[in-house]
Design a protein around this motif. Sequence first.
Motif, PDB file in Angstrom:
ATOM      1  N   LYS A  58       0.726  -1.189   0.002  1.00 11.13           N
ATOM      2  CA  LYS A  58       0.046  -0.052  -0.004  1.00 11.13           C
ATOM      3  C   LYS A  58       0.972   1.469   0.011  1.00 11.13           C
ATOM      4  CE  LYS A  58      -3.911  -2.144   2.213  1.00 11.13           C
ATOM      5  NZ  LYS A  58      -4.804  -2.226   3.694  1.00 11.13           N
ATOM      6  N   ALA A  59       2.111   1.087   0.405  1.00  9.13           N
ATOM      7  CA  ALA A  59       2.902   2.331   0.416  1.00  9.13           C
ATOM      8  C   ALA A  59       3.290   2.755  -1.026  1.00  9.13           C
ATOM      9  CB  ALA A  59       4.436   1.893   1.055  1.00  9.13           C
ATOM     10  N   GLN A  60       3.616   3.763  -1.321  1.00 13.05           N
ATOM     11  CA  GLN A  60       3.867   4.303  -2.872  1.00 13.05           C
ATOM     12  C   GLN A  60       5.091   3.914  -3.175  1.00 13.05           C
ATOM     13  OE1 GLN A  60       3.745   8.745  -2.821  1.00 13.05           O
ATOM     14  NE2 GLN A  60       4.087   8.591  -5.265  1.00 13.05           N
ATOM     15  N   ALA A  61       5.318   3.528  -4.391  1.00 13.01           N
ATOM     16  CA  ALA A  61       6.536   3.176  -4.910  1.00 13.01           C
ATOM     17  C   ALA A  61       7.644   4.136  -4.772  1.00 13.01           C
ATOM     18  CB  ALA A  61       6.322   2.603  -6.287  1.00 13.01           C
ATOM     19  N   THR A  62       8.809   3.622  -4.776  1.00 13.02           N
ATOM     20  CA  THR A  62       9.945   4.862  -4.685  1.00 13.02           C
ATOM     21  C   THR A  62      10.752   4.624  -5.890  1.00 13.02           C
ATOM     22  OG1 THR A  62      11.605   3.600  -3.435  1.00 13.02           O
ATOM     23  CG2 THR A  62       9.723   4.760  -2.288  1.00 13.02           C
ATOM     24  N   VAL A  63      11.855   5.722  -6.226  1.00 16.13           N
ATOM     25  CA  VAL A  63      12.621   5.460  -7.247  1.00 16.13           C
ATOM     26  C   VAL A  63      13.486   4.088  -7.115  1.00 16.13           C
ATOM     27  CG1 VAL A  63      12.507   7.753  -8.064  1.00 16.13           C
ATOM     28  CG2 VAL A  63      14.174   7.161  -6.313  1.00 16.13           C
ATOM     29  N   ASN A  64      13.682   3.542  -5.828  1.00 19.15           N
ATOM     30  CA  ASN A  64      14.675   2.645  -5.779  1.00 19.15           C
ATOM     31  C   ASN A  64      14.223   1.240  -5.637  1.00 19.15           C
ATOM     32  OD1 ASN A  64      17.077   4.465  -5.235  1.00 19.15           O
ATOM     33  ND2 ASN A  64      16.288   4.962  -3.189  1.00 19.15           N
ATOM     34  N   ASP A  65      12.940   1.249  -5.880  1.00 24.59           N
ATOM     35  CA  ASP A  65      12.055   0.078  -5.978  1.00 24.59           C
ATOM     36  C   ASP A  65      12.706  -0.731  -7.192  1.00 24.59           C
ATOM     37  OD1 ASP A  65      10.581   0.304  -3.779  1.00 24.59           O
ATOM     38  OD2 ASP A  65       8.903   0.876  -4.799  1.00 24.59           O
ATOM     39  N   GLU A  66      12.990  -2.095  -7.169  1.00 22.68           N
ATOM     40  CA  GLU A  66      13.545  -2.817  -8.098  1.00 22.68           C
ATOM     41  C   GLU A  66      12.783  -3.842  -8.786  1.00 22.68           C
ATOM     42  OE1 GLU A  66      18.197  -2.255  -6.906  1.00 22.68           O
ATOM     43  OE2 GLU A  66      17.164  -3.961  -6.142  1.00 22.68           O
ATOM     44  N   VAL A  67      12.738  -3.829 -10.040  1.00 26.50           N
ATOM     45  CA  VAL A  67      12.083  -5.101 -10.843  1.00 26.50           C
ATOM     46  C   VAL A  67      13.284  -5.864 -11.456  1.00 26.50           C
ATOM     47  CG1 VAL A  67      10.738  -5.809 -12.657  1.00 26.50           C
ATOM     48  CG2 VAL A  67      10.207  -3.758 -11.295  1.00 26.50           C
ATOM     49  N   GLU A  68      13.133  -7.388 -10.842  1.00 28.26           N
ATOM     50  CA  GLU A  68      14.215  -8.227 -11.517  1.00 28.26           C
ATOM     51  C   GLU A  68      13.598  -8.921 -12.743  1.00 28.26           C
ATOM     52  OE1 GLU A  68      17.007 -11.841 -10.439  1.00 28.26           O
ATOM     53  OE2 GLU A  68      15.713 -11.205  -8.840  1.00 28.26           O
ATOM     54  N   ILE A  69      14.272  -8.902 -13.811  1.00 29.93           N
ATOM     55  CA  ILE A  69      13.872  -9.424 -15.007  1.00 29.93           C
ATOM     56  C   ILE A  69      14.816 -10.846 -15.478  1.00 29.93           C
ATOM     57  CG2 ILE A  69      13.384  -9.179 -17.637  1.00 29.93           C
ATOM     58  CD1 ILE A  69      12.772  -6.102 -16.808  1.00 29.93           C
ATOM     59  N   THR A  70      14.293 -11.865 -15.832  1.00 31.40           N
ATOM     60  CA  THR A  70      15.137 -13.138 -15.894  1.00 31.40           C
ATOM     61  C   THR A  70      14.690 -13.352 -17.371  1.00 31.40           C
ATOM     62  OG1 THR A  70      15.448 -13.595 -13.793  1.00 31.40           O
ATOM     63  CG2 THR A  70      15.682 -15.396 -15.607  1.00 31.40           C
ATOM     64  N   TYR A  71      15.530 -13.714 -18.154  1.00 25.33           N
ATOM     65  CA  TYR A  71      15.241 -14.397 -19.659  1.00 25.33           C
ATOM     66  C   TYR A  71      15.329 -16.002 -19.471  1.00 25.33           C
ATOM     67  CZ  TYR A  71      15.844 -15.214 -24.681  1.00 25.33           C
ATOM     68  OH  TYR A  71      15.541 -15.801 -25.910  1.00 25.33           O
ATOM     69  N   VAL A  72      14.142 -16.402 -19.664  1.00 21.79           N
ATOM     70  CA  VAL A  72      13.776 -17.821 -19.129  1.00 21.79           C
ATOM     71  C   VAL A  72      14.289 -18.570 -20.592  1.00 21.79           C
ATOM     72  CG1 VAL A  72      12.285 -19.684 -18.521  1.00 21.79           C
ATOM     73  CG2 VAL A  72      12.121 -17.377 -17.777  1.00 21.79           C
ATOM     74  N   VAL A 262      16.431  -3.864 -12.466  1.00 22.71           N
ATOM     75  CA  VAL A 262      16.157  -2.298 -12.834  1.00 22.71           C
ATOM     76  C   VAL A 262      15.463  -1.651 -11.993  1.00 22.71           C
ATOM     77  CG1 VAL A 262      14.461  -3.133 -14.578  1.00 22.71           C
ATOM     78  CG2 VAL A 262      15.984  -0.974 -14.893  1.00 22.71           C
ATOM     79  N   SER A 263      15.731  -0.365 -11.819  1.00 22.10           N
ATOM     80  CA  SER A 263      14.731   0.608 -11.080  1.00 22.10           C
ATOM     81  C   SER A 263      14.740   1.877 -12.068  1.00 22.10           C
ATOM     82  CB  SER A 263      15.241   1.003  -9.720  1.00 22.10           C
ATOM     83  OG  SER A 263      16.402   1.691  -9.733  1.00 22.10           O
ATOM     84  N   LEU A 264      13.735   2.784 -11.520  1.00 20.83           N
ATOM     85  CA  LEU A 264      13.718   4.135 -12.239  1.00 20.83           C
ATOM     86  C   LEU A 264      15.031   4.873 -12.099  1.00 20.83           C
ATOM     87  CD1 LEU A 264      11.673   5.820 -13.590  1.00 20.83           C
ATOM     88  CD2 LEU A 264      11.083   6.838 -11.393  1.00 20.83           C
ATOM     89  N   ARG A 265      15.857   4.387 -10.893  1.00 25.42           N
ATOM     90  CA  ARG A 265      16.809   5.458 -10.583  1.00 25.42           C
ATOM     91  C   ARG A 265      18.016   4.803 -11.612  1.00 25.42           C
ATOM     92  NH1 ARG A 265      18.503   8.978  -7.041  1.00 25.42           N
ATOM     93  NH2 ARG A 265      16.952   8.614  -5.826  1.00 25.42           N
TER      94      ARG A 265
END
Length: 279
Positions: A58-72, A262-265
């Motif tokens: 519920k907390a707002q996303a920050t610029v440091n929030d990270e998404v991990e993307i894996t090539y399967v 990757v993150s926004l930052r």
Amino acid sequence: MMSRSLLLPLAAIALVHALWPIPAHAQDARPPVSQCQAIAQALPDVTFASFKPPAALKAQATVNDEVEITYVGHSTFLIETPGGVSIATDYSGWYAPPNVPDVVTMNKAHSSHYTLTPDPAIRHVLHGWGDDGRPADHDVVVGDTYIRNVTTDIRSFGGAMEPDGNSIFIFEVAGLCIGHLGHLHHELDDTDYAEIGRLDVLMVPVDGGLTMGAESMSRVVTRLRSALILPMHRRGPPVTSFLQMFGDGFDKSFAQQASVTVSLRSLPRKPLIYILQGV
């Protein structure tokens, strides 16, 4: 993890995004991605899925929030969000993530891009084609992720073009717009670009023949001006043939692993074509 040399201060990211050309009507159609969840909740046709995210989401996303993307493999990527949602693109079961994902997207150009018998433990199965004769139209929120699509045509096995048989799926999470071109068979027009809007991360097929020629695909990539480009669908001609279509305006790098965080930052300063390990 990308090296710190690729990191860009947030103010500079905003400036770069502001300078990249986006059609005015695209801006009208989709407000800035930093408001992704606010956008999703304001749209009248959004379906909120039954997935129950942790209270922390519920907390707002920050610029440091990270998404991990894996090539399967092939055109399947595993996207893992800060809120714990897992998404597999072009899921066919041939290239399966290590764990059952919460969401799978599919495109029906070939059997390597879809299955009509997915694992029943998958909570949300999103077809890139219409099951009722109409174009697929997805506006879905699952946990911390808003998922939408833009349809394009595909060639059928007989060679004729099938309207709206492919979907470009767009995942808006952690302030990022992540786009997967699916089995793209033709160049996009201004209407398509307007519907897509800005993509920070782009998953693009680069086989140069089974989908669309490398030169045509390079024009799509150049027009979209994504910060991070992840090649997929790499059978056939080597990926180097695709890379040769791009000049000094793009960086190119071969990863030592199958995943990138990757993150926004952390978006690259200059568009980067990043070839993850895998086939």
